[in-house]
Scaffold this active site. Structure first.
Site, PDB file in Angstrom:
ATOM      1  N   ASP A   9       0.870  -1.182   0.000  1.00 25.96           N
ATOM      2  CA  ASP A   9       0.000   0.000   0.000  1.00 25.96           C
ATOM      3  C   ASP A   9       0.904   1.228   0.000  1.00 25.96           C
ATOM      4  O   ASP A   9       1.751   1.372   0.887  1.00 25.96           O
ATOM      5  CB  ASP A   9      -0.891  -0.036   1.250  1.00 25.96           C
ATOM      6  CG  ASP A   9      -1.937   1.066   1.253  1.00 25.96           C
ATOM      7  OD1 ASP A   9      -2.998   0.864   1.857  1.00 25.96           O
ATOM      8  OD2 ASP A   9      -1.683   2.148   0.678  1.00 25.96           O
ATOM      9  N   ASP A  99      -3.535   2.384  -5.381  1.00 27.84           N
ATOM     10  CA  ASP A  99      -2.223   2.359  -4.712  1.00 27.84           C
ATOM     11  C   ASP A  99      -1.993   1.112  -3.868  1.00 27.84           C
ATOM     12  O   ASP A  99      -1.104   1.103  -3.024  1.00 27.84           O
ATOM     13  CB  ASP A  99      -2.036   3.627  -3.857  1.00 27.84           C
ATOM     14  CG  ASP A  99      -2.723   3.524  -2.516  1.00 27.84           C
ATOM     15  OD1 ASP A  99      -3.787   2.873  -2.429  1.00 27.84           O
ATOM     16  OD2 ASP A  99      -2.176   4.064  -1.543  1.00 27.84           O
ATOM     17  N   GLU A 100      -2.803   0.079  -4.064  1.00 24.97           N
ATOM     18  CA  GLU A 100      -2.545  -1.122  -3.269  1.00 24.97           C
ATOM     19  C   GLU A 100      -2.912  -2.396  -4.021  1.00 24.97           C
ATOM     20  O   GLU A 100      -3.687  -2.378  -4.975  1.00 24.97           O
ATOM     21  CB  GLU A 100      -3.293  -1.074  -1.930  1.00 24.97           C
ATOM     22  CG  GLU A 100      -4.780  -1.037  -2.052  1.00 24.97           C
ATOM     23  CD  GLU A 100      -5.477  -1.061  -0.704  1.00 24.97           C
ATOM     24  OE1 GLU A 100      -5.193  -1.942   0.131  1.00 24.97           O
ATOM     25  OE2 GLU A 100      -6.349  -0.193  -0.501  1.00 24.97           O
TER      26      GLU A 100
HETATM   27  P1  TTP Z   1      -5.143   5.200   0.976  1.00 27.67           P
HETATM   28  O1  TTP Z   1      -4.170   4.129   0.702  1.00 27.67           O
HETATM   29  O2  TTP Z   1      -6.332   4.902   1.823  1.00 27.67           O
HETATM   30  O3  TTP Z   1      -4.413   6.439   1.662  1.00 27.67           O
HETATM   31  P2  TTP Z   1      -2.973   7.021   1.412  1.00 27.67           P
HETATM   32  O4  TTP Z   1      -2.201   6.231   0.433  1.00 27.67           O
HETATM   33  O5  TTP Z   1      -3.119   8.481   1.056  1.00 27.67           O
HETATM   34  O6  TTP Z   1      -2.318   6.949   2.839  1.00 27.67           O
HETATM   35  P3  TTP Z   1      -1.766   5.688   3.625  1.00 27.67           P
HETATM   36  O7  TTP Z   1      -0.323   5.986   3.861  1.00 27.67           O
HETATM   37  O8  TTP Z   1      -2.556   5.654   4.891  1.00 27.67           O
HETATM   38  O9  TTP Z   1      -1.995   4.484   2.759  1.00 27.67           O
HETATM   39  O10 TTP Z   1      -5.695   5.773  -0.381  1.00 27.67           O
HETATM   40  C1  TTP Z   1      -4.878   5.886  -1.535  1.00 27.67           C
HETATM   41  C2  TTP Z   1      -5.210   7.148  -2.309  1.00 27.67           C
HETATM   42  O11 TTP Z   1      -6.567   7.121  -2.716  1.00 27.67           O
HETATM   43  C3  TTP Z   1      -5.009   8.402  -1.484  1.00 27.67           C
HETATM   44  O12 TTP Z   1      -3.712   8.968  -1.618  1.00 27.67           O
HETATM   45  C4  TTP Z   1      -6.084   9.304  -1.999  1.00 27.67           C
HETATM   46  C5  TTP Z   1      -7.136   8.416  -2.607  1.00 27.67           C
HETATM   47  N1  TTP Z   1      -8.357   8.366  -1.785  1.00 27.67           N
HETATM   48  C6  TTP Z   1      -9.555   8.860  -2.316  1.00 27.67           C
HETATM   49  O13 TTP Z   1      -9.597   9.345  -3.448  1.00 27.67           O
HETATM   50  N2  TTP Z   1     -10.688   8.832  -1.540  1.00 27.67           N
HETATM   51  C7  TTP Z   1     -10.684   8.332  -0.265  1.00 27.67           C
HETATM   52  O14 TTP Z   1     -11.718   8.312   0.408  1.00 27.67           O
HETATM   53  C8  TTP Z   1      -9.433   7.811   0.270  1.00 27.67           C
HETATM   54  C9  TTP Z   1      -9.389   7.247   1.651  1.00 27.67           C
HETATM   55  C10 TTP Z   1      -8.334   7.869  -0.531  1.00 27.67           C
HETATM   56 MG    MG Z   2      -2.060   4.112   0.615  1.00 29.44          MG
END
Ligand code: TTP
Ligand code: MG
Length: 373
Positions: A9, A99-100
């Site tokens: 992730d 992103d995961e």
């Molecule tokens: P996430 O993996 O949930 O968050 P992140 O990568 O920003 O942070 P983390 O280090 O906790 O993993 O989400 C991935 C991307 O998806 C994030 O950068 C922005 C987008 N996103 C949305 O568009 N809507 C949402 O509700 C969320 C939670 C994320």
């Molecule tokens: Mg993330």
């Protein structure tokens, strides 16, 4: 461990891309979002900021943060680069968001006995190629891998080797840690005085099914115990089929190398044909006695399913290959697979099929739009 699943992730994905592209933001609190925070970096999270918080409220808590608009196009491009990179590691990949994703790394068990260094290598490799950090979890199923990747976030990894380790880790954690425990489920559990994962098991399976229904009840019960049989659902686009042979005795005779390679190609094509798939890419893999591995691929513009077409591609790769002797391993694979030929013109396929294709395309479009609501 029987199965080995890796979950990765990306850390603060959108914000990290912005910071990489504007290095002067490196030590700032960076927030991405219009009216509502889409994501923010870990510096901003220290002020209590998080995704879904209104930007007005965020500015009260963190007035000196750098607030940036969302540049979806850029993030999609970056996500695709990462996906391509990961597909070089394995084709047994399920991307679950931009992103995961999950990767079945069971085949790497023997090659990388030290899982810690494998996870570190993975994180390093993503960083070297993209300038972005990610976190990794390795587990014995999807559930444990997913939870593990959260543990040392950002830029860290954790390994949950078996069910015992899983139970030890989750027993005093809040129920919200479990996937599948959304707002509704959380409320029901809390009303019953269940706040920690281990407390779920003060009820038996039947009781939980009574609270949540047959399927959900079983899911909650199994997740509390660390049971998860879900497979990696490989996107057909990333499917591949192939054969590899590792030889006990090095092959030094060049004509024998070609003969064996042809046999492997035939075997691979036979398996491919049985599935009735269409594919675009042929790859030859050769490992030499000094352990260097060479892979060469060629991709057709159209999806193919005839042996002669694949054979032509395969022969072209062979022509370009300078094969040395002392061969340890030979392999041939076909990838870039779809289950039916979508390149057929709409006129040449039946009405029903047309409808199905259009629906599939629409679903795909919706899927992408949903991610970026
Ligand atoms: P996430 O993996 O949930 O968050 P992140 O990568 O920003 O942070 P983390 O280090 O906790 O993993 O989400 C991935 C991307 O998806 C994030 O950068 C922005 C987008 N996103 C949305 O568009 N809507 C949402 O509700 C969320 C939670 C994320
Ligand atoms: Mg993330």
């Amino acid at each position: 461990m029987e199965r080995l699943i890796l979950h990765y992730d990306m850390d603060a994905f959108y914000a990290s891309i912005e910071i990489r592209d504007k290095p002067y933001l490196k030590n700032e609190a960076v927030i991405v979002g219009q009216k509502v925070i889409t994501t923010c970096n870990y510096e901003a999270r220290r002020y209590g900021l998080h995704s879904a918080m209104s930007v007005v409220n965020a500015k009260k808590l963190c007035p000196y943060g750098v607030y940036l608009p969302v540049n979806k196009e850029k993030y999609i491009k970056e996500a695709n680069r990462i996906k391509k990179l990961i597909l070089k590691l394995s084709s047994k990949v399920e991307f679950i968001a931009l992103d995961e994703g999950f990767i079945d790394i069971s085949d790497y068990k023997d090659k990388y006995k030290n899982l810690n260094s494998f996870a570190k290598k993975f994180i390093d490799r993503i960083f070297i190629h993209t300038g972005l950090s990610c976190s990794v979890g390795i587990g014995y199923n999807k559930l444990s891998a997913k939870l593990a990747s959260e543990i040392n976030k950002p830029n860290g990894h954790y390994i949950i080797r078996n069910q015992e380790e899983y139970k030890l880790y989750v027993y005093d954690k809040d129920i919200k840690i479990l996937p599948g425990v959304g707002k509704k489920t959380e409320e029901v559990l809390r009303n019953k005085g269940i706040n920690k994962v281990s407390e779920i098991l003060s009820y038996n399976l039947l009781e939980l099914q009574g609270f949540f229904g047959y399927i959900k009840g079983q899911l909650i019960y199994e997740y509390a115990l660390g049971i998860d049989y879900r497979k990696i659902s490989v996107d057909s686009q990333h499917k591949s089929i192939g054969n590899e042979i590792t030889y006990n005795n090095l092959i030094t005779d060049i004509s024998l190398i070609y003969k064996n390679l042809d046999e492997i190609f035939n075997e691979t094509f036979k398996r491919f044909k049985e599935k009735n798939w269409y594919g675009k890419t042929v790859t030859i893999k050769i490992r030499y006695s000094d352990r260097t591995t060479v892979t060469r691929s060629k991709t057709s513009e159209k999806h193919l399913n005839k042996k002669e077409d694949f054979k032509n591609i395969y022969e072209k790769i062979k022509e370009d290959l300078i094969i040395k002797n002392k061969v340890l391993l030979l392999g041939v694979s076909i990838s870039n697979i779809i289950e039916e030929n979508r390149q057929l013109s709409f006129d040449s396929i039946g009405k029903l099929k047309k409808k199905k294709l259009i629906k599939e395309l629409k679903d795909k479009i919706n899927y992408y739009e949903d991610i970026f609501k």
